[in-house]
Write an enzyme that holds these catalytic residues in place. Sequence first.
Site, short mmCIF file in Angstrom:
data_model
loop_
_atom_site.label_atom_id
_atom_site.label_comp_id
_atom_site.label_asym_id
_atom_site.label_seq_id
_atom_site.Cartn_x
_atom_site.Cartn_y
_atom_site.Cartn_z
N LYS A 217 -19.65 -41.73 -10.40
CA LYS A 217 -20.06 -43.14 -10.39
C LYS A 217 -20.55 -43.55 -9.00
O LYS A 217 -21.61 -44.17 -8.88
CB LYS A 217 -18.87 -44.01 -10.84
CG LYS A 217 -19.12 -45.51 -10.76
CD LYS A 217 -18.19 -46.28 -11.65
CE LYS A 217 -16.81 -46.51 -11.09
NZ LYS A 217 -16.73 -47.41 -9.94
N ARG B 18 -25.44 -44.94 -5.68
CA ARG B 18 -26.19 -44.74 -4.44
C ARG B 18 -27.55 -44.12 -4.70
O ARG B 18 -28.52 -44.39 -4.00
CB ARG B 18 -25.35 -43.90 -3.46
CG ARG B 18 -24.18 -44.73 -2.85
CD ARG B 18 -23.05 -43.85 -2.39
NE ARG B 18 -22.00 -44.53 -1.64
CZ ARG B 18 -20.95 -45.17 -2.19
NH1 ARG B 18 -20.82 -45.23 -3.50
NH2 ARG B 18 -20.04 -45.74 -1.43
N GLY C 186 -17.61 -53.51 -8.41
CA GLY C 186 -17.35 -53.82 -7.01
C GLY C 186 -18.31 -53.06 -6.10
O GLY C 186 -18.78 -53.60 -5.09
N ARG D 152 -12.31 -60.50 -6.83
CA ARG D 152 -12.16 -59.46 -5.79
C ARG D 152 -12.74 -59.95 -4.45
O ARG D 152 -13.81 -60.54 -4.40
CB ARG D 152 -12.83 -58.16 -6.26
CG ARG D 152 -12.08 -57.61 -7.46
CD ARG D 152 -12.72 -56.37 -8.01
NE ARG D 152 -12.59 -55.24 -7.11
CZ ARG D 152 -13.14 -54.06 -7.35
NH1 ARG D 152 -13.85 -53.87 -8.46
NH2 ARG D 152 -12.98 -53.07 -6.50
N SER E 105 -12.11 -48.59 3.61
CA SER E 105 -12.98 -48.84 2.47
C SER E 105 -14.36 -48.25 2.66
O SER E 105 -15.09 -48.60 3.60
CB SER E 105 -13.10 -50.35 2.24
OG SER E 105 -14.18 -50.62 1.38
N GLN F 186 -16.73 -48.81 0.64
CA GLN F 186 -17.71 -49.84 0.27
C GLN F 186 -18.09 -50.68 1.49
O GLN F 186 -19.26 -51.00 1.69
CB GLN F 186 -17.13 -50.74 -0.84
CG GLN F 186 -16.98 -49.99 -2.15
CD GLN F 186 -16.34 -50.81 -3.25
OE1 GLN F 186 -15.87 -51.92 -3.02
NE2 GLN F 186 -16.32 -50.26 -4.45
N ASP G 130 -8.55 -44.01 -6.35
CA ASP G 130 -8.82 -44.39 -7.75
C ASP G 130 -8.00 -43.58 -8.74
O ASP G 130 -7.94 -43.91 -9.93
CB ASP G 130 -10.32 -44.23 -8.06
CG ASP G 130 -11.17 -45.18 -7.23
OD1 ASP G 130 -10.63 -46.20 -6.75
OD2 ASP G 130 -12.37 -44.90 -7.05
N LYS H 294 -8.21 -54.10 -6.70
CA LYS H 294 -9.20 -53.36 -7.50
C LYS H 294 -9.54 -54.21 -8.74
O LYS H 294 -9.33 -55.41 -8.73
CB LYS H 294 -8.65 -51.98 -7.88
CG LYS H 294 -8.36 -51.09 -6.67
CD LYS H 294 -9.62 -50.71 -5.93
CE LYS H 294 -9.33 -49.81 -4.73
NZ LYS H 294 -10.50 -49.56 -3.92
N ARG I 229 -9.83 -47.87 -15.65
CA ARG I 229 -8.84 -46.81 -15.34
C ARG I 229 -7.49 -47.10 -16.01
O ARG I 229 -6.76 -46.18 -16.35
CB ARG I 229 -8.69 -46.64 -13.83
CG ARG I 229 -10.05 -46.29 -13.19
CD ARG I 229 -9.99 -45.50 -11.93
NE ARG I 229 -11.32 -45.45 -11.33
CZ ARG I 229 -12.28 -44.60 -11.70
NH1 ARG I 229 -12.07 -43.69 -12.62
NH2 ARG I 229 -13.48 -44.64 -11.12
O1 SPQ Z 1 -16.95 -50.21 -8.03
P1 SPQ Z 1 -15.50 -50.54 -8.11
O2 SPQ Z 1 -15.25 -51.51 -9.21
O3 SPQ Z 1 -14.92 -51.01 -6.80
O4 SPQ Z 1 -14.76 -49.17 -8.51
C1 SPQ Z 1 -13.60 -48.45 -8.06
C2 SPQ Z 1 -13.11 -47.63 -9.33
O5 SPQ Z 1 -11.92 -47.55 -9.61
O6 SPQ Z 1 -13.98 -47.07 -9.97
C3 SPQ Z 1 -12.49 -49.31 -7.48
F1 SPQ Z 1 -11.96 -50.15 -8.24
O7 SPQ Z 1 -13.97 -47.43 -7.12
C4 SPQ Z 1 -14.36 -47.67 -5.76
C5 SPQ Z 1 -13.34 -47.04 -4.84
O8 SPQ Z 1 -12.05 -47.55 -5.05
C6 SPQ Z 1 -15.71 -47.04 -5.55
C7 SPQ Z 1 -16.06 -46.82 -4.11
C8 SPQ Z 1 -17.45 -46.49 -3.74
O9 SPQ Z 1 -18.24 -46.05 -4.60
O10 SPQ Z 1 -17.78 -46.63 -2.55
C9 SPQ Z 1 -15.10 -46.87 -3.12
C10 SPQ Z 1 -13.70 -47.24 -3.38
O11 SPQ Z 1 -13.50 -48.60 -3.04
P2 SPQ Z 1 -13.14 -49.05 -1.53
O12 SPQ Z 1 -12.90 -50.53 -1.64
O13 SPQ Z 1 -11.91 -48.29 -1.19
O14 SPQ Z 1 -14.27 -48.74 -0.69
#
Ligand code: SPQ
Length: 428
Positions: free
Chosen positions: A23, A28, A95, A123, A168, A170, A316, A343, A389
């Site tokens: 995913k 990306r 997210g 969130r 993070s 993200q 995750d 999350k 999840r």
């Molecule tokens: O996209 P989303 O909803 O945030 O998805 C999750 C998941 O469980 O699929 C988190 F709820 O994954 C994130 C992950 O936890 C995906 C991600 C990424 O693609 O960069 C990074 C992680 O989040 P973070 O906040 O730790 O950067």
Amino acid sequence: MRERKLQPPKGPLQGKIEVPGDKSISHRSVMFGSLAHGTTHVQHFLGSEDCLRTLTIFQAMGVKIEQKGSSLTIFGKGPEALKEPLEPLYFGNSGTTARLMLGILAGLPMFTTLHGDISLTKRPMNRVVEPLRLMGAQIDGRDHGNYLPLAIRGQTMKGIRYELPVKSAQVKSAILLAGLFAEGETTVTESTSTRNHTETMLEAFGAELHINGTAVSLKGNQTLTATDIYVPGDISSAAFFLVAAAIVPGSSLKLLNVGLNETRTGIIDVLLEMGADIQIENERQKGGERIGNITITYRELKAVTIEGEIIPRLIDEIPIIALLATQAEGTTVIKDARELRVKETDRIRAVTETLTRLGANIKETKDGFIICGKTKLVGNRVESYHDHRMGMLAAVASLITTTEVTIDDITPIATSYPSFFKDLEQII
Ligand code: SPQ
């Protein structure tokens, strides 16, 4: 809402599965392909709801993207060709789309509004909005820009040196994406490495990056050039089957072409430490990422402590690891995972409630769980909490319950794994 009743299977799990594309990497690939100049081909793209949100958003900004099964062709013309969307951009449950797009949109000469579903609207976005404002972004929204809906008026951005206060990927990615088209240099430093797919893919698209330990720097005003991307199988999806085989006596499963990027393989380290029988073969690099086949065979497990640096490498997978821990001998402690509270739902609360309803001995702590095993699980009605999840966790738990498990709503599973039940039925 779509309820599902699951009967416990009669015997061990056997077979081979190729889980769908990752995913994080699928998101990306669409973003970078759309920002690049030229035609990008993506193979094994995850056509889940979350990733399709990202795709639709770029189409709404004028990018031509063709989809045939799990293949994409993206006709990129660079960021300057993106058009101001006429309608608010809808991120659904995703997210990753919301946070990374904030980094991209903040520097584009256009006005955009962003909104999401009931889960995404709760969130926090400040973690991204604050550093972007330091770079010059003009973002407003609920609670001064902490929650969707948000509005962005694109600005000329300037580079920044930023130490991540939260672990993070993200946030790191949003800042790097903003830095890519900003004036001057941007450096992001993290205390613990988080998934590095943004860095790997930026390099594949020809961006110049300097990586020094956990600091990533890039110069602004760079141009991305189209490339071909292969998306490995998602280890976060594979995790549900790894745990399924690890808890159903007599099982043996082979998972093909799974992404084995070290920033994501914490679940394998934990399974091995618990005593699981795991073999990895045909390990190779494909499209800049490490992939391989994983075979897991049932064996008795022992409890472990999971804390510190490994947490971002399995963040995750913690919900499904909690189920695993109910079947390990001894007390498993999971700490330093407070991020789970923000999350798709508060996953510490949701996992504790769900596993308690199924008869587990689990206690919630401020940043994790204490789980005593091994416990016989029983059937019950459980929720999916608008969280894919959590829905898949309940389905895997039903493989070892004494009686039927009812999940109140399985629709959230499609955000990351639309073919989950089809794949599960193949191995039962
Ligand atoms: O996209 P989303 O909803 O945030 O998805 C999750 C998941 O469980 O699929 C988190 F709820 O994954 C994130 C992950 O936890 C995906 C991600 C990424 O693609 O960069 C990074 C992680 O989040 P973070 O906040 O730790 O950067």
